[in-house]
Design a protein around this motif. Structure first.
Motif, short mmCIF file in Angstrom:
data_model
loop_
_atom_site.label_atom_id
_atom_site.label_comp_id
_atom_site.label_asym_id
_atom_site.label_seq_id
_atom_site.Cartn_x
_atom_site.Cartn_y
_atom_site.Cartn_z
N UNK A 132 0.82 -1.21 0.00
CA UNK A 132 0.00 0.00 0.00
C UNK A 132 0.85 1.26 0.00
N UNK A 133 0.39 2.25 -0.73
CA UNK A 133 1.02 3.57 -0.68
C UNK A 133 0.65 4.24 0.64
N UNK A 134 1.36 5.31 0.99
CA UNK A 134 1.02 6.06 2.20
C UNK A 134 -0.41 6.57 2.09
N UNK A 135 -1.21 6.31 3.12
CA UNK A 135 -2.62 6.64 3.07
C UNK A 135 -3.47 5.54 2.48
N UNK A 136 -2.82 4.44 2.06
CA UNK A 136 -3.53 3.33 1.45
C UNK A 136 -4.49 2.65 2.41
N UNK A 137 -5.51 2.00 1.85
CA UNK A 137 -6.64 1.48 2.63
C UNK A 137 -6.76 -0.03 2.46
N UNK A 138 -7.03 -0.70 3.59
CA UNK A 138 -7.44 -2.11 3.59
C UNK A 138 -8.86 -2.16 4.13
N UNK A 139 -9.78 -2.68 3.34
CA UNK A 139 -11.19 -2.79 3.72
C UNK A 139 -11.58 -4.26 3.74
N UNK A 140 -12.10 -4.73 4.88
CA UNK A 140 -12.48 -6.14 4.97
C UNK A 140 -13.64 -6.32 5.93
N UNK A 141 -14.28 -7.48 5.84
CA UNK A 141 -15.29 -7.85 6.82
C UNK A 141 -15.14 -9.33 7.12
N UNK A 142 -15.61 -9.74 8.29
CA UNK A 142 -15.43 -11.12 8.71
C UNK A 142 -16.54 -11.54 9.67
N UNK A 143 -16.66 -12.86 9.84
CA UNK A 143 -17.63 -13.44 10.75
C UNK A 143 -16.95 -13.83 12.05
N UNK A 144 -17.64 -13.57 13.17
CA UNK A 144 -17.13 -13.88 14.50
C UNK A 144 -17.95 -15.02 15.12
N UNK A 145 -17.45 -15.63 16.18
CA UNK A 145 -18.25 -16.61 16.91
C UNK A 145 -19.52 -15.97 17.46
N UNK A 146 -20.55 -16.80 17.61
CA UNK A 146 -21.82 -16.31 18.14
C UNK A 146 -22.71 -15.81 17.04
N UNK A 147 -23.07 -16.69 16.10
CA UNK A 147 -23.86 -16.30 14.93
C UNK A 147 -25.36 -16.19 15.22
N UNK A 148 -25.75 -16.56 16.45
CA UNK A 148 -27.16 -16.41 16.86
C UNK A 148 -28.11 -17.08 15.88
N UNK A 149 -27.77 -18.33 15.55
CA UNK A 149 -28.58 -19.07 14.59
C UNK A 149 -29.80 -19.68 15.27
N UNK A 150 -30.84 -19.87 14.48
CA UNK A 150 -32.01 -20.59 14.95
C UNK A 150 -31.75 -22.10 14.90
N UNK A 151 -32.54 -22.88 15.62
CA UNK A 151 -32.47 -24.33 15.50
C UNK A 151 -32.87 -24.71 14.06
N UNK A 152 -32.06 -25.58 13.44
CA UNK A 152 -32.29 -25.95 12.04
C UNK A 152 -32.39 -24.70 11.15
N UNK A 153 -31.41 -23.82 11.30
CA UNK A 153 -31.42 -22.55 10.58
C UNK A 153 -31.35 -22.79 9.07
N UNK A 154 -32.40 -22.38 8.37
CA UNK A 154 -32.46 -22.56 6.92
C UNK A 154 -32.97 -21.29 6.26
N UNK A 155 -32.51 -21.06 5.04
CA UNK A 155 -33.04 -19.96 4.23
C UNK A 155 -33.22 -20.47 2.81
N UNK A 156 -34.15 -19.84 2.09
CA UNK A 156 -34.48 -20.28 0.74
C UNK A 156 -34.77 -19.07 -0.12
N UNK A 157 -34.24 -19.07 -1.35
CA UNK A 157 -34.52 -17.99 -2.29
C UNK A 157 -34.74 -18.60 -3.66
N UNK A 158 -35.71 -18.07 -4.39
CA UNK A 158 -36.07 -18.64 -5.68
C UNK A 158 -36.37 -17.53 -6.68
#
Length: 242
Positions: A132-158
């Motif tokens: 990176x140049x001076x002032x350069x940017x790193x942009x990221x996102x990530x998943x952490x523990x504790x996803x707060x899922x439902x029992x049998x968590x499912x999703x559907x799209x059509x």
């Protein structure tokens, strides 16, 4: 390497799940304009089908996209033929001199890549900082523990020509998330069925921030990209080199 965003899932993700990339591009372009950075190379790690790459290229920046999925890269090359794309692990790829690096849509979490270890992640952050140049940017996102899922968590799209069913389960002891993804894609008059299993290592955001700070980045936590807000257990990180 196990099956990962092969032809049908890559197509479906591109067609129906590009909102994170779209909002991340809006966010980064706004920051670059505010800081008066109007040209230069942006390295898009885990570039997927090139939605982010297309938007920053259209805004006047050069783009280099890297993804481990050959089917994703095939779509990206069609979408932005003027940009450079590479099928490779983001943890081993060389990072050229640039003004910004992105790793959006939780690509640092995926365990499909055998190179995804703590040691290799830190080496990647170091290579990014050096590139990176001076002032350069790193942009990221990530998943952490504790996803707060439902029992049998499912999703559907059509839609008219495809459907996708996703089932999720978190292993709290191993800090891992498993996604079972079943796809149906219309080919001619029939639908083709496929399935992929994605294993995700859930990462401690504070540990990632510490790794970045020890390398020299100034870091802030994001609640979202532009109009896209992160759900619980999903965080964004904006890091800058000074």
């Amino acid at each position: 390497m196990s099956q990962f965003y092969s032809e049908d899932l890559a197509y479906i993700h591109d067609a129906g799940f590009g909102h994170v990339a779209e909002n991340a591009s809006n966010y980064l372009l706004n920051v670059l304009q505010q800081q008066g950075i109007k040209q230069g190379l942006i390295v898009d790690l885990g570039c997927g089908s090139g939605i982010f790459s297309q938007r920053v290229y259209a805004a006047g920046y050069e783009v280099f996209g890297i993804d481990i999925s050959a089917d994703f890269i095939a779509i990206a090359r069609q979408r932005v033929p003027q940009a450079e794309f590479l099928v490779e692990s983001l943890f081993t790829a060389d990072i050229p001199a640039c003004i910004a690096v992105t790793a959006i849509s939780e690509c640092l979490n995926y365990l499909v890549d055998e190179n995804n270890t703590t040691a290799e992640r830190i080496k990647l952050f170091q290579r990014i900082y050096q590139a990176l140049s001076t002032g350069g940017i790193l942009l990221l996102d990530l998943l952490e523990p504790g996803q707060n899922l439902r029992v049998n968590d499912r999703s559907f799209k059509q839609t008219e020509d495809w459907a996708v069913l996703v089932q999720k389960e978190e292993n709290h002891q191993q800090k891992q998330l498993t996604r079972w993804i079943t796809t149906f894609r219309k080919v001619g008059e029939l639908y083709r069925r496929d399935q992929e299993v994605h294993l995700v290592q859930l990462l401690d955001g504070q540990e990632i921030i510490k790794e970045l700070q020890e390398i020299g980045f100034q870091v802030q936590v994001l609640e979202g990209y532009d109009h896209f807000k992160f759900a619980a257990g999903h965080i964004g990180i904006f890091a800058q080199k000074f």
